[in-house]
Every structure is written in structure tokens, then in C-alpha cells.
Design a protein around this motif. Structure first.
Motif: not given
Ligand code: AMP
Ligand code: MG
Length: 316
Positions: A140-145, A167-171, A259-263, A268-278
Motif C-alpha cells: 500500500s502507498p503511504t506517500t504521493a511518490g 500508515g496502515v489501513e483502517s480497522t 529496516e528498523v521500524l521503530s528504535y 504506532k511509529e512502526a505502523a507509520a513506517n511499515l509500507f515505506a520500509a517494505l
């Protein structure tokens, strides 16, 4: 009102498609009440069959028009979570076209928490049906790029609202049975939902309730094979392997890329980073990706669900 929003709203009114940011992921939107416009979404995404879409509205009043009734428990939930990453499935009003709901008697609705999404809905005056703005089954896309890279040639307007904050889809919670049912873990944590409305039955096809791997539709998937595993045992020799992990690994020597999702280990931070890191890992030309499951709580449920669906065909 930004000129770009006005132009985008006009495209929606004329039956065209607009990619737009929400707090969860970028959406590919069309006028939910125009079946031809909605059909175009499936065409552009290359979806093999018609899946029901989430309809995005600006407020409770607009949601109310699309459904037959709002049960008390659903009301309680949306009062807390809207605008936000919660979708409710309710009996649909006859005005919602079948293509939006895959002919189900229900419709999925939510109010997104993003100023550009809300401006677009208000300015167009239409409810907007939107799945994620990516080719079917891909990350899934999390930036316009991200949207530009995969659908840029097919979508005229891509509104840029920066990276998605959730960064992840809705519940998704359905209110069609006596008891509320969780259909997809996502940005609104199950624990908070249950604290508000009591017991929720979990009925997802993911990590919560694994079926035979072959039965599951693969989704959210990178091109590089991905394995979801705690351990580093059984890693193949002589292969370039990328690691996706919540915190910094004790030993990163077996890996070509990490790729570390959240140091801090913040989910929450990890979810926001997930798809871009993948995506970053997927672009490195590796042979294999190893993802460690994260703690199965809060947004961790949504992260594990996406990793599981990205991985199930790739058992070691
Ligand atoms: P996406 O738009 O990619 O976030 O996916 C939409 C999700 O919402 C899918 O998992 C659908 O199965 C689910 N969905 C949409 N409408 C309905 C509905 N009426 N009943 C149950 N699930 C729905
Ligand atoms: Mg999607």
C-alpha cells in the motif's frame, strides 16, 4: 481552498479518479454514487474481481445518508474515532450502487482524518469510494511518490499530503450480527474498541485465525519473497537477505539490508513506517526478506496482519 482541490473535486463530480492522502494510506477515489466512475477504480487497480470498497465521507450526517440505521454501539464507536482510522459496516441505503458493495446488503463507511481528504469530499459534495491507490495485491502507498511510481500514468491528479501519519489501513468493524465483528485489524486498536463497546468477535483471515496458507489471498506483498519468522535459524546460505524488524537487531551480520521500524519499539511509529520500509527493501534487489513479527497488541495486530498477508506463500 487550494486550486488543486477545486480541480480534483471537479474531476470527482465529472466521474473521474483522484488519488488523495488519508491518515491511513493513499486512496484512489471516485464518486461513490456513480457506478461507472467506481468501475474505473477496479480497472486502474487491475483488481481481478470486484471487492467491496470503503466509502469516505466528511461527517456523520453524510454517513447517515448512506446507511439504513446506525446501531447504538456503532454510534458510540464513531463518536470516539471519527474522523479517524475506523470503518463501520452497516446495512446500506438503496442509493449506494452494487459495484461499491459487491452486491452485499451492507456498506463500509468512514470519516478520514486528513484535511486534504476532507476538503476533497466537501468540495465535491460527494461521498468518495476509495481503496488503496496501488495495483491490486501490492504494497500500500503511504506517500504521493509511491502512488506516482505505480499508477502515475493512469491517474491524472495525485494530491500530495506528505507521508501518512497512521500508515496502515483502517480497522473494520461490522455491525450486521448481534455482536460486533472485527473484519480487519487496523489503525484503531482493538483494545480501545473493546474498552468502549465490550466484546468484539474477531473474524479476520490473518494472523488472528490462520487458514491454510494457500487459501488466503496474498495482499500487501513486495515482489521479493518475504518470510515471517521470529528466528534466524533456517536462513538459506549465500543469499542476499533483508531484515524488517521492530527494534535494532542484536546481530545484523547475516543481512545485506536492515529496516528498523521503530528504535523505541513504538508500535504506532512502526505502523507509520511499515509500507515505506517494505518498499525500500523491495527495491534493493535482494533474494529474500525476513520479517520478525511484532508484539500482537495495539497497532501490532495490524502490522502482523499485513506482514502475514505479504508472506504466506513464502514459507522457508
Ligand atoms: P481497502 O479499500 O483496500 O482498504 O479494502 C477495503 C476493505 O473493506 C476490504 O477488506 C473489504 O473486504 C472491506 N469491506 C468493504 N466493504 C465491505 C462490506 N460491505 N462488508 C464487509 N467488508 C467490507
Ligand atoms: Mg488495499
Amino acid at each position: 481552498m487550494m486550486l488543486e482541490i477545486q480541480k480534483a473535486a471537479q474531476i470527482i463530480q465529472e466521474g473521474g479518479l483522484v488519488a488523495f492522502p488519508t491518515e491511513t494510506v493513499y486512496g484512489l477515489g471516485a464518486d461513490a454514487l456513480n457506478p461507472y466512475a467506481v468501475a474505473e477504480i477496479f480497472e486502474v487497480k487491475n483488481r481481478p474481481q470486484f471487492d467491496p470498497l470503503i466509502v469516505h465521507v466528511a461527517d456523520m450526517r453524510q454517513a447517515d445518508i448512506l446507511v439504513q440505521k446506525f446501531p447504538a454501539l456503532a454510534l458510540k464507536l464513531v463518536e470516539k474515532f471519527w474522523p479517524g482510522p475506523l470503518t463501520v459496516v452497516l446495512p446500506k441505503s438503496p442509493m449506494v450502487p452494487d459495484i461499491v458493495t459487491s452486491s452485499l446488503p451492507t456498506v463500509a463507511v468512514r470519516v478520514p482524518n486528513h484535511p486534504l481528504a476532507l476538503d476533497l469530499i466537501r468540495e465535491s459534495g460527494r461521498p468518495i469510494a476509495a481503496p488503496s491507490a496501488n495495483p491490486f495485491g501490492a504494497v500500500s502507498p503511504t506517500t504521493a511518490g509511491h502512488v506516482r511510481n505505480s499508477l502515475g500514468s493512469k491517474v491524472e491528479v495525485i494530491l500530495d499530503g506528505g507521508p501518512c501519519s497512521v500508515g496502515v489501513e483502517s480497522t473494520i468493524v461490522s455491525f450486521m450480527d448481534k455482536e460486533p465483528v472485527l473484519l480487519r485489524p487496523g489503525g484503531a486498536p482493538l483494545e480501545e474498541i473493546q474498552a468502549l463497546i465490550g466484546q468484539v468477535r474477531v473474524q479476520t483471515t490473518a494472523a488472528e485465525k490462520p487458514l491454510a496458507p494457500g487459501q488466503l489471498p496474498q495482499h500487501y506483498a513486495p515482489r521479493t519473497p518475504l518470510v515471517l519468522d521470529e528466528s534466524l535459524e533456517n536462513l538459506p546460505e549465500g543469499k542476499k537477505i533483508g531484515l524488517l524488524t521492530l527494534r535494532e537487531p542484536r546481530d545484523s551480520t547475516p543481512f545485506t539490508a536492515v529496516e528498523v521500524l521503530s528504535y523505541k519499539g513504538d508500535l504506532k511509529e512502526a505502523a507509520a513506517n511499515l509500507f515505506a520500509a517494505l518498499r525500500r527493501l523491495d527495491e534493493k534487489g535482494l533474494d529474500l526478506l525476513l520479517a520478525h513479527p511484532v508484539p500482537h497488541e495495539g497497532l501490532g495486530r495490524a502490522i502482523n496482519d499485513r506482514l502475514y498477508k505479504a508472506s504466506h506463500k513464502n514459507q522457508l
